[in-house]
Design an enzyme around this catalytic site. Structure first.
Site, mmCIF file in Angstrom:
data_model
loop_
_atom_site.group_PDB
_atom_site.id
_atom_site.type_symbol
_atom_site.label_atom_id
_atom_site.label_comp_id
_atom_site.label_asym_id
_atom_site.label_seq_id
_atom_site.Cartn_x
_atom_site.Cartn_y
_atom_site.Cartn_z
ATOM 1 N N ARG A 118 -28.004 21.671 -47.895
ATOM 2 C CA ARG A 118 -27.506 21.162 -49.192
ATOM 3 C C ARG A 118 -26.226 21.837 -49.650
ATOM 4 N NH1 ARG A 118 -33.136 21.444 -50.742
ATOM 5 N NH2 ARG A 118 -34.081 19.418 -50.349
ATOM 6 N N LYS A 140 -12.262 15.835 -50.606
ATOM 7 C CA LYS A 140 -12.846 14.602 -50.051
ATOM 8 C C LYS A 140 -13.234 14.888 -48.608
ATOM 9 C CE LYS A 140 -10.899 10.765 -52.610
ATOM 10 N NZ LYS A 140 -10.028 9.571 -52.530
ATOM 11 N N GLU A 182 2.350 10.622 -45.781
ATOM 12 C CA GLU A 182 1.630 11.066 -46.988
ATOM 13 C C GLU A 182 2.567 11.845 -47.915
ATOM 14 O OE1 GLU A 182 -1.315 9.881 -47.548
ATOM 15 O OE2 GLU A 182 -2.651 9.988 -45.797
ATOM 16 N N LYS A 224 -0.661 17.026 -55.247
ATOM 17 C CA LYS A 224 -2.075 16.744 -54.958
ATOM 18 C C LYS A 224 -2.984 17.576 -55.845
ATOM 19 C CE LYS A 224 -5.607 15.300 -52.226
ATOM 20 N NZ LYS A 224 -6.044 14.779 -50.958
ATOM 21 N N GLU A 234 -12.231 10.854 -58.827
ATOM 22 C CA GLU A 234 -11.563 9.558 -58.715
ATOM 23 C C GLU A 234 -12.102 8.520 -59.697
ATOM 24 O OE1 GLU A 234 -10.269 8.492 -54.703
ATOM 25 O OE2 GLU A 234 -10.674 6.422 -55.195
ATOM 26 N N ARG A 238 -6.702 9.671 -59.528
ATOM 27 C CA ARG A 238 -6.815 10.054 -58.113
ATOM 28 C C ARG A 238 -6.726 8.842 -57.185
ATOM 29 N NH1 ARG A 238 -10.392 14.722 -55.086
ATOM 30 N NH2 ARG A 238 -9.474 14.276 -53.065
ATOM 31 N N ASN A 242 -4.404 6.671 -53.009
ATOM 32 C CA ASN A 242 -4.763 5.702 -51.972
ATOM 33 C C ASN A 242 -3.757 4.579 -51.829
ATOM 34 O OD1 ASN A 242 -7.246 6.405 -50.633
ATOM 35 N ND2 ASN A 242 -8.142 6.368 -52.675
ATOM 36 N N HIS A 245 -3.581 2.615 -48.627
ATOM 37 C CA HIS A 245 -4.708 2.999 -47.776
ATOM 38 C C HIS A 245 -5.684 1.853 -47.512
ATOM 39 C CE1 HIS A 245 -3.118 6.985 -48.267
ATOM 40 N NE2 HIS A 245 -4.136 7.570 -47.673
ATOM 41 N N HIS A 249 -6.451 1.432 -43.910
ATOM 42 C CA HIS A 249 -7.791 1.581 -43.335
ATOM 43 C C HIS A 249 -8.165 0.344 -42.520
ATOM 44 C CE1 HIS A 249 -9.097 4.870 -46.433
ATOM 45 N NE2 HIS A 249 -8.321 5.336 -45.489
ATOM 46 N N HIS A 262 -3.576 7.724 -38.599
ATOM 47 C CA HIS A 262 -3.829 7.492 -40.025
ATOM 48 C C HIS A 262 -2.520 7.403 -40.811
ATOM 49 C CE1 HIS A 262 -5.728 7.678 -43.952
ATOM 50 N NE2 HIS A 262 -4.914 8.677 -44.259
HETATM 51 P P1 NAD Z 1 -5.862 14.750 -36.517
HETATM 52 O O1 NAD Z 1 -6.792 15.657 -37.178
HETATM 53 O O2 NAD Z 1 -6.391 13.790 -35.526
HETATM 54 O O3 NAD Z 1 -4.689 15.617 -35.865
HETATM 55 C C1 NAD Z 1 -3.656 14.943 -35.213
HETATM 56 C C2 NAD Z 1 -3.459 15.442 -33.767
HETATM 57 O O4 NAD Z 1 -2.794 16.693 -33.791
HETATM 58 C C3 NAD Z 1 -4.740 15.672 -33.009
HETATM 59 O O5 NAD Z 1 -4.556 15.296 -31.669
HETATM 60 C C4 NAD Z 1 -4.930 17.186 -33.103
HETATM 61 O O6 NAD Z 1 -5.707 17.710 -32.071
HETATM 62 C C5 NAD Z 1 -3.518 17.646 -33.021
HETATM 63 N N1 NAD Z 1 -3.210 18.948 -33.605
HETATM 64 C C6 NAD Z 1 -3.699 19.466 -34.748
HETATM 65 N N2 NAD Z 1 -3.027 20.582 -35.055
HETATM 66 C C7 NAD Z 1 -2.127 20.796 -34.082
HETATM 67 C C8 NAD Z 1 -1.128 21.766 -33.864
HETATM 68 N N3 NAD Z 1 -0.876 22.724 -34.750
HETATM 69 N N4 NAD Z 1 -0.382 21.688 -32.733
HETATM 70 C C9 NAD Z 1 -0.576 20.673 -31.856
HETATM 71 N N5 NAD Z 1 -1.481 19.689 -32.033
HETATM 72 C C10 NAD Z 1 -2.240 19.747 -33.144
HETATM 73 O O7 NAD Z 1 -5.077 13.860 -37.611
HETATM 74 P P2 NAD Z 1 -4.432 14.201 -39.019
HETATM 75 O O8 NAD Z 1 -3.270 13.314 -39.142
HETATM 76 O O9 NAD Z 1 -4.275 15.667 -39.204
HETATM 77 O O10 NAD Z 1 -5.563 13.745 -40.053
HETATM 78 C C11 NAD Z 1 -5.959 12.399 -40.132
HETATM 79 C C12 NAD Z 1 -7.334 12.336 -40.756
HETATM 80 O O11 NAD Z 1 -7.268 12.873 -42.083
HETATM 81 C C13 NAD Z 1 -7.873 10.932 -40.884
HETATM 82 O O12 NAD Z 1 -9.207 10.911 -40.463
HETATM 83 C C14 NAD Z 1 -7.775 10.646 -42.367
HETATM 84 O O13 NAD Z 1 -8.737 9.736 -42.792
HETATM 85 C C15 NAD Z 1 -7.987 12.002 -42.953
HETATM 86 N N6 NAD Z 1 -7.452 12.178 -44.310
HETATM 87 C C16 NAD Z 1 -8.266 12.711 -45.247
HETATM 88 C C17 NAD Z 1 -7.801 12.927 -46.520
HETATM 89 C C18 NAD Z 1 -8.679 13.606 -47.537
HETATM 90 O O14 NAD Z 1 -8.320 13.633 -48.712
HETATM 91 N N7 NAD Z 1 -9.808 14.164 -47.144
HETATM 92 C C19 NAD Z 1 -6.481 12.614 -46.862
HETATM 93 C C20 NAD Z 1 -5.665 12.067 -45.865
HETATM 94 C C21 NAD Z 1 -6.162 11.854 -44.580
HETATM 95 N N1 GLY Z 2 -6.188 11.258 -49.885
HETATM 96 C C1 GLY Z 2 -6.838 10.658 -51.013
HETATM 97 C C2 GLY Z 2 -7.442 11.640 -51.940
HETATM 98 O O1 GLY Z 2 -7.526 12.818 -51.684
HETATM 99 O O2 GLY Z 2 -7.908 11.261 -52.978
#
Ligand code: NAD
Ligand code: GLY
Length: 360
Positions: A118, A140, A182, A224, A234, A238, A242, A245, A249, A262
């Site tokens: 939990r 998130k 972003e 942010k 949200e 917030r 999106n 998005h 998505h 993404h």
């Molecule tokens: P990712 O985590 O897939 O990383 C991108 C690539 O870079 C991967 O191949 C990873 O292994 C590689 N990598 C990571 N760090 C590295 C480094 N320092 N050197 C070399 N390679 C490296 O993708 P991302 O773009 O970081 O994140 C996308 C994800 O984030 C999606 O799932 C999206 O939905 C999510 N997201 C979440 C929020 C949130 O608020 N929680 C906001 C935006 C996006």
């Molecule tokens: N990336 C969308 C949020 O954090 O709300």
């Protein structure tokens, strides 16, 4: 090193931004007041950055889960792999999780931390530009479902965020551009001066000029943090984070997770949102061109994939957390620097964007 604060009362936490932060063992160790620590990372990031994090925590009972790389692994199966290891090792409720990687690892680890017994504390160590400017901040957490992105998740804040910008040195150019989508989003939704700055400095960012990147990461995190502090769950502002998005998505789900990054999908979606905003009379053509132009200069795709037609878009867009009781709601732009809250849009006009923008 710069420190920003995410102002959430008794769950407030710092975001540390700087170079070579992973070489400062005391910084991580200070936030881990636990004997049991599990680092979750992936097969790409582990050989690059796991060693300094483990070294910083030596003397504790350390565990690691190294997942395969990719959006396809932001899944319930991966979360189960983390739970399996936590239980096998009999990790207790005081254990800490550390997310070492991009947004995939951050979202998944946060979700696992929210669920295990939990809720156990976790720390974000983002290593992509996208994760440093967006996903590691704000709590998130989620995994994907085959029918929809991020559909299974929780709001769950980390104890701190450690954004070592030195890790960006090893990031692929395509991933850097994905993060810039972003970054540009903050300019579009609430920071017009930042949008102007990005137009003037996009080439420096692509060339990885450290000063320019530091400005971009800090200003993005500041935006942010302000939004999250004002509206953690949200219920209002917030949702503007999106922008693009819902379209994006649909691209990610429709093309298969990982086919379009993404950030790339968000870039396409922001162009579609700008086009729809123009059709609704808010943006003029020159402003849409300005938005599309900056994203193109950031080396991002700006047209929807040919393989996804309007019907496919609409089907995937129907699975979105902003929709209410079956009604699609979209974040749009009133002008550069001001987004709308999620709003219902006439389906005929939406179809015009889906069939008209970027096709042919
Ligand atoms: P990712 O985590 O897939 O990383 C991108 C690539 O870079 C991967 O191949 C990873 O292994 C590689 N990598 C990571 N760090 C590295 C480094 N320092 N050197 C070399 N390679 C490296 O993708 P991302 O773009 O970081 O994140 C996308 C994800 O984030 C999606 O799932 C999206 O939905 C999510 N997201 C979440 C929020 C949130 O608020 N929680 C906001 C935006 C996006
Ligand atoms: N990336 C969308 C949020 O954090 O709300």
């Amino acid at each position: 090193m710069r420190t920003l604060n995410v102002d959430l009362g008794d769950r407030a936490y710092p975001i540390y931004i700087g170079q070579r932060l992973l070489d400062q063992p005391a910084l991580i160790a200070r936030h881990v007041d636990a004997g049991q620590v599990m680092i979750v990372t992936n097969a790409t990031v582990a050989p690059l950055y796991l060693a300094p994090v483990e070294a910083a925590l030596s003397g504790r009972q350390l565990a690691r889960v190294v997942l395969p790389d990719g959006e396809a692994y932001k899944s319930m199966d991966s979360a189960m792999a983390v739970f399996d290891e936590l239980l096998r090792l009999r990790f207790s409720r005081s254990a800490h999780l550390i997310a070492l990687g991009g947004g995939v690892i951050g979202d998944l680890t946060g979700f696992a931390a929210a669920c295990y017994q939990r809720g156990v504390p976790f720390i974000q160590v983002p290593t992509t530009l996208l994760a440093q400017v967006d996903s590691s901040v704000g709590g998130k957490t989620a995994v994907n479902h085959p029918r929809g992105k991020n559909m299974i998740g929780a709001f769950y804040q980390p104890k701190c965020v450690i954004a070592d910008m030195g890790t960006l040195d090893t990031l692929a150019d395509r991933e850097l551009s994905a993060g810039l989508a972003e970054v540009i989003k903050y300019g579009l939704i609430r920071d017009p001066g930042f949008f102007d700055w990005l137009e003037a400095n996009i080439e420096r960012l692509l060339a990885r000029d450290p000063e320019a990147l530091a400005v971009a990461v800090e200003r993005s995190c500041r935006n942010k943090a302000e939004v999250v502090a004002a509206d953690e769950r949200e219920s209002g502002e917030r949702a503007t984070l999106n922008l693009g998005h819902t379209f994006g998505h649909a691209v990610e789900t429709g093309m298969g997770y990982g086919a379009v990054l993404h950030g790339e999908a968000v870039a396409i979606g922001m162009c579609q949102a700008a086009d729809l905003s123009r059709r609704l009379g808010w943006l003029d053509e020159a402003t849409v061109r300005r938005i599309v132009g900056l994203l193109e200069r950031a080396r991002l795709p700006v047209r929807p994939p040919a393989g996804l037609d309007a019907d496919a878009f609409l089907e995937h867009m129907a699975v979105d957390k902003k929709n209410v009781e079956g009604q699609l709601r979209l974040v749009l732009l009133e002008r550069i620097g001001r987004a709308t809250l999620p709003m219902a849009v006439d389906t005929a006009t939406l179809r015009q964007t889906l069939t008209g923008y970027g096709r042919g």
